[in-house]
Design a protein around this motif. Structure first.
Motif, PDB file in Angstrom:
ATOM      1  N   MET A 236     -13.706   1.258  35.122  1.00  0.00           N
ATOM      2  CA  MET A 236     -14.507   0.065  34.847  1.00  0.00           C
ATOM      3  C   MET A 236     -15.064   0.110  33.428  1.00  0.00           C
ATOM      4  O   MET A 236     -15.102  -0.911  32.732  1.00  0.00           O
ATOM      5  CB  MET A 236     -15.648  -0.044  35.867  1.00  0.00           C
ATOM      6  N   LEU A 237     -15.498   1.299  32.988  1.00  0.00           N
ATOM      7  CA  LEU A 237     -15.981   1.440  31.606  1.00  0.00           C
ATOM      8  C   LEU A 237     -14.895   1.060  30.603  1.00  0.00           C
ATOM      9  O   LEU A 237     -15.153   0.357  29.623  1.00  0.00           O
ATOM     10  CB  LEU A 237     -16.450   2.880  31.354  1.00  0.00           C
ATOM     11  N   ARG A 238     -13.684   1.510  30.867  1.00  0.00           N
ATOM     12  CA  ARG A 238     -12.557   1.177  29.977  1.00  0.00           C
ATOM     13  C   ARG A 238     -12.308  -0.329  29.962  1.00  0.00           C
ATOM     14  O   ARG A 238     -12.019  -0.913  28.921  1.00  0.00           O
ATOM     15  CB  ARG A 238     -11.294   1.910  30.417  1.00  0.00           C
TER      16      ARG A 238
ATOM     17  N   SER B 136     -18.644 -11.363  25.239  1.00  0.00           N
ATOM     18  CA  SER B 136     -19.993 -10.813  25.119  1.00  0.00           C
ATOM     19  C   SER B 136     -20.329 -10.002  26.372  1.00  0.00           C
ATOM     20  O   SER B 136     -19.691 -10.158  27.419  1.00  0.00           O
ATOM     21  CB  SER B 136     -21.015 -11.941  24.977  1.00  0.00           C
ATOM     22  N   LEU B 137     -21.348  -9.149  26.283  1.00  0.00           N
ATOM     23  CA  LEU B 137     -21.745  -8.352  27.439  1.00  0.00           C
ATOM     24  C   LEU B 137     -22.222  -9.243  28.584  1.00  0.00           C
ATOM     25  O   LEU B 137     -21.946  -8.960  29.751  1.00  0.00           O
ATOM     26  CB  LEU B 137     -22.816  -7.332  27.053  1.00  0.00           C
ATOM     27  N   ALA B 138     -22.906 -10.348  28.259  1.00  0.00           N
ATOM     28  CA  ALA B 138     -23.321 -11.297  29.299  1.00  0.00           C
ATOM     29  C   ALA B 138     -22.094 -11.923  29.966  1.00  0.00           C
ATOM     30  O   ALA B 138     -22.063 -12.116  31.189  1.00  0.00           O
ATOM     31  CB  ALA B 138     -24.213 -12.381  28.706  1.00  0.00           C
ATOM     32  N   GLY B 139     -21.073 -12.234  29.163  1.00  0.00           N
ATOM     33  CA  GLY B 139     -19.833 -12.779  29.704  1.00  0.00           C
ATOM     34  C   GLY B 139     -19.126 -11.776  30.595  1.00  0.00           C
ATOM     35  O   GLY B 139     -18.600 -12.132  31.658  1.00  0.00           O
TER      36      GLY B 139
ATOM     37  N   TYR C  19     -24.718   0.249  29.292  1.00  0.00           N
ATOM     38  CA  TYR C  19     -23.995  -0.471  30.337  1.00  0.00           C
ATOM     39  C   TYR C  19     -24.690  -0.293  31.688  1.00  0.00           C
ATOM     40  O   TYR C  19     -24.730  -1.217  32.497  1.00  0.00           O
ATOM     41  CB  TYR C  19     -22.545  -0.007  30.423  1.00  0.00           C
ATOM     42  N   ASP C  20     -25.221   0.901  31.932  1.00  0.00           N
ATOM     43  CA  ASP C  20     -25.961   1.158  33.173  1.00  0.00           C
ATOM     44  C   ASP C  20     -27.219   0.288  33.217  1.00  0.00           C
ATOM     45  O   ASP C  20     -27.521  -0.342  34.228  1.00  0.00           O
ATOM     46  CB  ASP C  20     -26.300   2.643  33.285  1.00  0.00           C
ATOM     47  N   ARG C  21     -27.981   0.245  32.115  1.00  0.00           N
ATOM     48  CA  ARG C  21     -29.204  -0.578  32.056  1.00  0.00           C
ATOM     49  C   ARG C  21     -28.893  -2.053  32.310  1.00  0.00           C
ATOM     50  O   ARG C  21     -29.658  -2.754  32.965  1.00  0.00           O
ATOM     51  CB  ARG C  21     -29.885  -0.438  30.694  1.00  0.00           C
TER      52      ARG C  21
ATOM     53  N   ARG D 275     -12.540  -2.858  26.860  1.00  0.00           N
ATOM     54  CA  ARG D 275     -11.388  -3.689  26.491  1.00  0.00           C
ATOM     55  C   ARG D 275     -11.801  -5.156  26.364  1.00  0.00           C
ATOM     56  O   ARG D 275     -11.457  -5.833  25.383  1.00  0.00           O
ATOM     57  CB  ARG D 275     -10.280  -3.551  27.544  1.00  0.00           C
ATOM     58  N   LEU D 276     -12.555  -5.652  27.346  1.00  0.00           N
ATOM     59  CA  LEU D 276     -12.995  -7.049  27.296  1.00  0.00           C
ATOM     60  C   LEU D 276     -13.868  -7.300  26.070  1.00  0.00           C
ATOM     61  O   LEU D 276     -13.755  -8.340  25.425  1.00  0.00           O
ATOM     62  CB  LEU D 276     -13.766  -7.412  28.570  1.00  0.00           C
ATOM     63  N   SER D 277     -14.712  -6.326  25.760  1.00  0.00           N
ATOM     64  CA  SER D 277     -15.627  -6.479  24.633  1.00  0.00           C
ATOM     65  C   SER D 277     -14.892  -6.408  23.297  1.00  0.00           C
ATOM     66  O   SER D 277     -15.054  -7.290  22.452  1.00  0.00           O
ATOM     67  CB  SER D 277     -16.696  -5.388  24.698  1.00  0.00           C
ATOM     68  N   GLN D 278     -14.066  -5.384  23.123  1.00  0.00           N
ATOM     69  CA  GLN D 278     -13.435  -5.154  21.825  1.00  0.00           C
ATOM     70  C   GLN D 278     -12.173  -5.978  21.608  1.00  0.00           C
ATOM     71  O   GLN D 278     -11.991  -6.565  20.547  1.00  0.00           O
ATOM     72  CB  GLN D 278     -13.139  -3.670  21.648  1.00  0.00           C
TER      73      GLN D 278
END
Length: 151
Positions: free
Chosen positions: A60-62, A74-77, A35-37, A66-69
């Motif tokens: 923010m990590l949580r 997607s990570l781009a989204g 996520y940092d990269r 949540r958005l991902s799972q």
């Protein structure tokens, strides 16, 4: 006073090492590195380059997880969502600044409209007049001589 009670970190204090932040967020440390990269969650860095996460970073990590799972984004989204949320927050801040500036301007305008205006009367005395009005002039007995200049 140098005891633990005098220290109260706010949500932005970078206090968690990556292993603690990963545990608090419920994910693997390698996921935090990814996520940092990608720039999704960018923790502070120590002089030696170690990551330090704040309470806000963990939240923010949580949210990213949540958005991902749960939402299947997607990570781009997620990256685009975060960019847009940052833009909205910046615009809200700017709206507040402009609203404050407008209010100050209105108050200054009101102060000017209620202030007293003075002018020089026909006899040379200083007199109070309404804003936007000129003092009533009596017929002057002055003689003005005009000589056009010849260039």
């Amino acid at each position: 006073m140098d005891d633990a009670r005098s220290f109260s970190p706010d949500d932005d204090s970078p206090i968690f090492v990556i292993s603690v932040a990963a545990t608090l967020a419920g994910m693997h440390a390698q996921t935090l590195r990814q996520y940092d990269r990608l720039g999704l969650v960018s923790p502070s860095r120590t002089r030696g380059g170690g990551r330090r996460y704040s309470g806000r970073d963990v939240a923010m990590l949580r949210e990213v997880q949540r958005l991902s799972q749960e939402e299947g984004v997607s990570l781009a989204g997620i990256q685009r969502i975060l960019e847009l949320e940052n833009q909205v927050a910046a615009l809200r801040g700017r709206v507040l600044e402009l609203t404050d500036e407008l209010e100050r301007s209105r108050l200054a305008s009101q102060a000017r409209s209620t202030s007293r205006v003075f002018a020089v009367g026909p006899t040379g005395d200083v007199i109070a007049v309404r804003a936007g009005q000129r003092p009533r002039m009596q017929r002057s007995q002055a003689l003005v001589v005009w000589r056009p200049s010849h260039h």
